[in-house]
Design an enzyme around this catalytic site. Structure first.
Site, short mmCIF file in Angstrom:
data_model
loop_
_atom_site.label_atom_id
_atom_site.label_comp_id
_atom_site.label_asym_id
_atom_site.label_seq_id
_atom_site.Cartn_x
_atom_site.Cartn_y
_atom_site.Cartn_z
N ALA A 141 0.42 4.79 -2.25
CA ALA A 141 0.52 5.68 -3.57
C ALA A 141 1.25 5.16 -4.90
CB ALA A 141 -0.04 7.40 -3.67
N ASN A 172 -5.12 12.54 1.35
CA ASN A 172 -4.39 11.45 2.06
C ASN A 172 -5.32 10.64 2.80
OD1 ASN A 172 -1.60 10.83 2.86
ND2 ASN A 172 -1.97 11.46 5.02
N LYS A 173 -4.75 9.68 3.94
CA LYS A 173 -5.26 8.82 4.49
C LYS A 173 -6.60 9.96 5.55
CE LYS A 173 -5.51 5.14 4.55
NZ LYS A 173 -5.86 4.73 4.32
N ASP A 203 -2.16 10.86 -1.33
CA ASP A 203 -2.37 9.10 -2.32
C ASP A 203 -3.16 10.09 -3.61
OD1 ASP A 203 -2.81 9.11 0.69
OD2 ASP A 203 -2.42 7.19 -1.46
N GLN A 245 -1.69 2.02 10.45
CA GLN A 245 -0.21 1.76 9.58
C GLN A 245 0.57 2.89 9.95
OE1 GLN A 245 -3.44 2.33 7.35
NE2 GLN A 245 -2.77 1.56 5.36
N ARG A 254 0.85 -1.75 0.06
CA ARG A 254 0.07 -0.06 0.22
C ARG A 254 1.00 0.79 -0.18
NH1 ARG A 254 2.98 1.64 4.05
NH2 ARG A 254 1.28 3.42 4.11
C1 LIG Z 1 3.02 7.60 0.49
S1 LIG Z 1 1.19 7.31 -0.19
C2 LIG Z 1 1.54 7.66 1.32
C3 LIG Z 1 -0.31 7.08 1.68
O1 LIG Z 1 -0.59 5.79 0.90
C4 LIG Z 1 -1.57 5.88 2.44
O2 LIG Z 1 -2.57 5.28 1.71
P1 LIG Z 1 -2.66 3.57 1.99
O3 LIG Z 1 -2.05 3.00 3.12
O4 LIG Z 1 -4.68 3.46 2.15
O5 LIG Z 1 -2.58 3.06 0.40
C5 LIG Z 1 -1.64 6.71 3.65
O6 LIG Z 1 -2.96 7.81 3.01
C6 LIG Z 1 -0.05 7.59 2.99
O7 LIG Z 1 -0.65 8.75 3.65
#
Ligand SMILES: CSC[C@H]1O[C@H](OP(=O)(O)O)[C@H](O)[C@@H]1O
EC number: 5.3.1.23
Length: 362
Positions: free
Chosen positions: A55, A252-253, A242, A201, A53
């Site tokens: 982006a 973003n998250k 993202d 995360q 996971r």
């Molecule tokens: C460098 S992209 C990081 C970004 O991605 C995460 O989302 P996910 O773990 O659901 O793919 C989160 O938004 C992070 O900030």
């Protein structure tokens, strides 16, 4: 980055030159497990179930997914079908579509017999580009931390949300690349790590990374950041994204927007680290136009952890029958963003700012 002295990336070619190795991030922080992806379907599942996971890493995995797809069916129809299946895995990170578009642009003009080798080549290049871009943005972001240290002559406290470290990319990370670069340059710093419910995360991935690298950090509940900012305990925020629009709106998250509001209210600089493939030049208004992934409510009602015997188990944290909703992302309007840290430098969160760094785009 290194884990106990051994250099790692989050994705790499298997020894047979066909399979693709990844770290299963759903097993961290307590278990380090790698998985070999051997088909396009494996790559799609890895993205959808968040074994990988972040982006840029989603994009890199999708790129290799197209290489695995080309081995299965290198026809135009086969590649376009693979594109659609990989694109359908997760809706928010623009790097997924960017990488898939990059792969089709290389493959479709080629004869079918040349497509497999070209696909693996472009996927490997996408990984190398991401690593280089993040290292560069790390240097630009480290300058911001260094400036704070020069002005304040004390340990600099950085707050970050979710995981935007090297585990979210091929290497270096985005929000954490400046932290690693500044730390490695000897700047005294400390990181407040938002645990980032519901998938935690921050607690499971960012803390794991900083622990591996020896960076001082403290894990906090998501609701703690505003209090810390009110009491002068945060010098700057750096988060990942993202998808960032051409006007500088930052997706973003979930929870990032609330952090940005608290930062604005307390005059705490709020930066976003992103390599340029994360910019969606086709979108102006992030709140209106960016699709927000909604994931299983079980991610909200249940939590994984290690029990007293060291066994990783899942437990329920809500009453039976209590509904839950699980929006994965939110959008921080550009007006709340101090600056965007890219591989070409730091700019204002605006079309003018981004065009200044990327005049060939937009
Ligand atoms: C460098 S992209 C990081 C970004 O991605 C995460 O989302 P996910 O773990 O659901 O793919 C989160 O938004 C992070 O900030």
């Amino acid at each position: 980055m290194k884990i106990n002295g051994t250099a790692f990336r989050t994705i790499w070619l298997a020894k047979d030159g066909i399979g693709v190795e990844i770290i299963d991030q759903t097993r961290l922080p307590h278990e380090f497990v790698t998985i070999t992806l051997r088909s396009m379907a494996d790559a799609a599942l890895a993205i959808k179930d968040m074994w990988v996971r972040g982006a840029p890493l989603i994009g890199a995995t999708a790129a290799y997914g197209m290489a695995l797809a080309a081995r299965e069916d290198a026809t135009d129809a086969g590649l376009k079908r693979a594109y659609q299946l990989l694109h359908a895995t997760r809706p928010t990170a623009i790097n997924l579509k960017w990488a898939l578009d990059e792969m089709l642009a290389v493959l479709l003009p080629l004869p079918e017999t040349a497509r497999v080798a070209a696909a693996y080549g472009r996927a490997a290049a996408i990984c190398d580009e991401d690593s280089a871009q993040n290292a560069a943005l790390g240097e630009h972001g480290a300058a911001l931390i260094k400036a704070q240290h020069q002005a304040k002559q004390r340990t600099i406290n950085v707050l970050t949300h979710c995981n935007a470290g090297w585990l979210a990319t091929v290497d270096w990370g985005t929000a954490l690349a400046p932290v690693y670069k500044a730390f490695d340059a000897g700047i005294p710093l400390h990181v407040w790590v938002d645990e980032t419910r519901p998938r935690n995360q921050g607690a499971s991935l960012t803390a794991r990374e900083l622990n591996w690298h020896g960076v001082p950090h403290t894990v906090i509940a998501d609701n703690t950041g505003g209090h810390l900012m009110q009491h002068g305990m945060v010098d700057l925020c750096i988060v990942g994204t993202d998808r960032t629009t051409r006007n500088g709106d930052v997706c973003n998250k979930i929870g990032t927007y609330l952090k940005a509001l608290a930062a604005k209210d307390n005059n705490v600089p709020f930066y976003v680290g992103l390599p340029s493939p994360t910019i969606d030049w086709t979108v102006a208004d992030g709140v209106k136009e960016i699709p927000i992934e909604e994931r299983s409510a079980r991610e909200q009602t249940h939590i994984f952890g290690k029990d007293a015997d060291g066994k990783v188990t899942e437990v329920q944290v809500t009453p039976d029958g209590s509904p839950a909703v699980n929006y994965g992302f939110d959008v921080t309007p550009a007006r709340l963003v101090t600056g965007l840290i890219t591989e070409r430098g730091v700019c204002a969160a605006s079309y003018k700012g981004l065009r200044g760094l990327f005049p060939e785009r937009g």
